[in-house]
Design a protein around this motif. Sequence first.
Motif, PDB file in Angstrom:
ATOM      1  N   GLY A  68      38.225 -19.388  -2.838  1.00 39.79           N
ATOM      2  CA  GLY A  68      38.272 -19.456  -1.387  1.00 39.79           C
ATOM      3  C   GLY A  68      39.686 -19.684  -0.895  1.00 39.79           C
ATOM      4  N   ILE A  69      40.013 -19.053   0.234  1.00 40.80           N
ATOM      5  CA  ILE A  69      41.337 -19.212   0.839  1.00 40.80           C
ATOM      6  C   ILE A  69      41.163 -19.481   2.327  1.00 40.80           C
ATOM      7  CG2 ILE A  69      43.536 -18.067   1.400  1.00 40.80           C
ATOM      8  CD1 ILE A  69      43.221 -16.413  -1.135  1.00 40.80           C
ATOM      9  N   GLY A  70      41.905 -20.452   2.841  1.00 41.61           N
ATOM     10  CA  GLY A  70      41.926 -20.730   4.264  1.00 41.61           C
ATOM     11  C   GLY A  70      43.313 -20.475   4.819  1.00 41.61           C
ATOM     12  N   ILE A  71      43.380 -19.847   5.988  1.00 40.44           N
ATOM     13  CA  ILE A  71      44.658 -19.525   6.629  1.00 40.44           C
ATOM     14  C   ILE A  71      44.728 -20.244   7.973  1.00 40.44           C
ATOM     15  CG2 ILE A  71      46.134 -17.686   7.553  1.00 40.44           C
ATOM     16  CD1 ILE A  71      45.757 -17.483   4.552  1.00 40.44           C
ATOM     17  N   ASP A  72      45.858 -20.878   8.259  1.00 42.40           N
ATOM     18  CA  ASP A  72      46.056 -21.515   9.557  1.00 42.40           C
ATOM     19  C   ASP A  72      47.561 -21.569   9.841  1.00 42.40           C
ATOM     20  OD1 ASP A  72      43.885 -23.500  11.227  1.00 42.40           O
ATOM     21  OD2 ASP A  72      45.998 -23.628  11.775  1.00 42.40           O
ATOM     22  N   MET A  73      47.910 -21.486  11.114  1.00 40.65           N
ATOM     23  CA  MET A  73      49.328 -21.550  11.505  1.00 40.65           C
ATOM     24  C   MET A  73      49.838 -22.987  11.555  1.00 40.65           C
ATOM     25  SD  MET A  73      51.033 -18.757  11.937  1.00 40.65           S
ATOM     26  CE  MET A  73      52.351 -19.208  13.070  1.00 40.65           C
ATOM     27  N   SER A  74      48.950 -23.941  11.797  1.00 40.13           N
ATOM     28  CA  SER A  74      49.357 -25.328  12.013  1.00 40.13           C
ATOM     29  C   SER A  74      49.525 -26.076  10.698  1.00 40.13           C
ATOM     30  CB  SER A  74      48.320 -26.044  12.881  1.00 40.13           C
ATOM     31  OG  SER A  74      48.534 -27.440  12.883  1.00 40.13           O
ATOM     32  N   ARG A  75      50.715 -26.594  10.471  1.00 42.94           N
ATOM     33  CA  ARG A  75      50.941 -27.385   9.265  1.00 42.94           C
ATOM     34  C   ARG A  75      50.132 -28.674   9.307  1.00 42.94           C
ATOM     35  NH1 ARG A  75      57.086 -28.369   7.907  1.00 42.94           N
ATOM     36  NH2 ARG A  75      56.027 -29.758   6.456  1.00 42.94           N
ATOM     37  N   GLU A  76      49.975 -29.240  10.516  1.00 41.77           N
ATOM     38  CA  GLU A  76      49.195 -30.468  10.639  1.00 41.77           C
ATOM     39  C   GLU A  76      47.739 -30.233  10.223  1.00 41.77           C
ATOM     40  OE1 GLU A  76      51.167 -29.299  12.967  1.00 41.77           O
ATOM     41  OE2 GLU A  76      52.728 -30.830  13.207  1.00 41.77           O
ATOM     42  N   MET A  77      47.162 -29.111  10.694  1.00 44.74           N
ATOM     43  CA  MET A  77      45.782 -28.822  10.334  1.00 44.74           C
ATOM     44  C   MET A  77      45.641 -28.484   8.858  1.00 44.74           C
ATOM     45  SD  MET A  77      44.111 -29.599  12.920  1.00 44.74           S
ATOM     46  CE  MET A  77      42.547 -29.244  12.125  1.00 44.74           C
TER      47      MET A  77
END
Length: 336
Positions: free
Chosen positions: A177-186
């Motif tokens: 599984g891979i998750g992508i997000d722009m926010s480093r905090e998240m």
Amino acid sequence: MQVSLDKMVDILKAAAESSRLRILALLSRGDLTVSDLTEILGQSQPRVSRHLKLLMEAGLIDRYQEGSWAFFRLCDADAARKFVMELVAGIDPADGQAERDLERLDAVKSKRQARAAEYFSRNAASWDHLRALHAPDKAVEAALLKLVGKRPFQSMLDLGTGTGRLLEIFSPLYRRGIGIDMSREMLSVARANLDKAGVSNAQVRQGDIFSPPVERDSFDLVTIHQVLHYLDDPARAIREAARLLRPAGRLIIVDFASHNLEFLREAHAHQRLGFSDKQIGEWLAEAGLDLEESQDFEPKSGGEAKLIVKLWLGRDRRLLIADPTNDSRQTAREVA
């Protein structure tokens, strides 16, 4: 792993060193930075960086940048990952050095969880206000699990992963599984949550939903959970997600039905006030997907200010069929 004799010798040389084998064992439990590894191994950063370079050259690990931080993970290639996992599985968990490494890894993960808790505490009031307007998350999650079913599959991608919750609930089903997000905090929150839940077959990366750092035609399931209403071009996000699906792969979108709560634009940075079935269906069709199902989730509270959560399931129109020319191996080919 089928490679040339010389390449296999290089791979074995890279892995056949105590510190590098320790690094592989640690990365088999999740992505880590150089700073994390220097803290766990008790070695200098140049020395750890040298070990990492050799493991990358052997094709056993990968590096990715997240702002000013560099993370390391096991190689995405299934064959290389399987090789490493089988290798580290042979290490006696009662080995003194292995035990100390895991204790230090737990300390590193505890620091992550503390940072995540601090971030949540700063934003809790805002998120709780929004949650009060729509159906409980557990009801939506139960529907998602029922919709996907119990049959295991190869790979999942969660676009705009946020807290990593979907990666967590589906982790028993997928191999990778891979998750992508722009926010480093998240992403920090997601890593802490996955660590806490003991999920080792998922990783999260920083990336743009319009240009995710993954290969196309690679995923059996792609999810976009409560993300589209933040985007100025949701149709484009759906098209990009569709390109990442394998033939007959599934795209699940969770978002709000059309509403008129204008305060969400200012208070929560929503760019779109929900979506209709017709709108989502048209965007899925343009992306080469069929809308197979939609579900509504009404909030329990009966106030005027409420949000209906919607779930849409789209499926790639391409099919996988057995190759009739090959009787001994069930190879597959794509058909439009």
